[in-house]
Design an enzyme around this catalytic site. Sequence first.
Site, PDB file in Angstrom:
ATOM      1  N   ILE A  88       1.031  -1.001  -0.135  1.00 27.08           N
ATOM      2  CA  ILE A  88      -0.059  -0.120  -0.106  1.00 27.08           C
ATOM      3  C   ILE A  88       0.749   1.261   0.064  1.00 27.08           C
ATOM      4  O   ILE A  88       1.583   1.280   0.698  1.00 27.08           O
ATOM      5  CB  ILE A  88      -0.884  -0.054   1.353  1.00 27.08           C
ATOM      6  N   CYS A  89       0.615   2.221  -0.801  1.00 25.60           N
ATOM      7  CA  CYS A  89       1.375   3.341  -1.139  1.00 25.60           C
ATOM      8  C   CYS A  89       0.382   4.310  -0.209  1.00 25.60           C
ATOM      9  O   CYS A  89      -0.531   5.016  -0.757  1.00 25.60           O
ATOM     10  CB  CYS A  89       1.649   3.782  -2.597  1.00 25.60           C
ATOM     11  N   LEU A  90       0.845   4.528   0.992  1.00 28.19           N
ATOM     12  CA  LEU A  90      -0.131   5.434   1.925  1.00 28.19           C
ATOM     13  C   LEU A  90       1.149   6.032   2.849  1.00 28.19           C
ATOM     14  O   LEU A  90       1.709   5.336   3.601  1.00 28.19           O
ATOM     15  CB  LEU A  90      -1.312   4.661   2.657  1.00 28.19           C
TER      16      LEU A  90
END
Length: 150
Positions: A88-90
């Site tokens: 997840i790119c967060l």
Amino acid sequence: MAARYTRRLQKELGEIQRAAPAGLEIGEVTNLEHWTIGVLGAKDTLYEGEKFQLHFKFPTQYPLEAPEVTFVGNHIPMHPHIYSNGHICLSILYDGWSPVLSVQSVCLSILSMLSSSPVKERPADNDTYVKNAKGRSPKDTKWWFHDDKV
């Protein structure tokens, strides 16, 4: 695991078990270092009614260091910031982490990210990223947080 981190995780687990926010369900907790949390797509979104599983792996420095959070299982959401391997790119999972964040706040941020997405698609670099990230933690990635539209 140090006593203060154990207490913090026990407290957070108890809070979620007693009163999980809508769309979240505590799943398997094999020990305090590994949790599975179910996420249900919110009503009137692209993910309505879809069920996903998040895996939390807590470092011994939690909450000073962010947990490793990935989607797991056979149903990884199609989203511009979620890779097919579950990474997840967060920002709050990496550079934007703060010890005041909790498992619940991370889950709600992910649920919000899903709910606000206008499209169901993989990141443009999905195939290359997944190939290069094979067997590695998402925390080993140098993320570039540039798109706040989804």
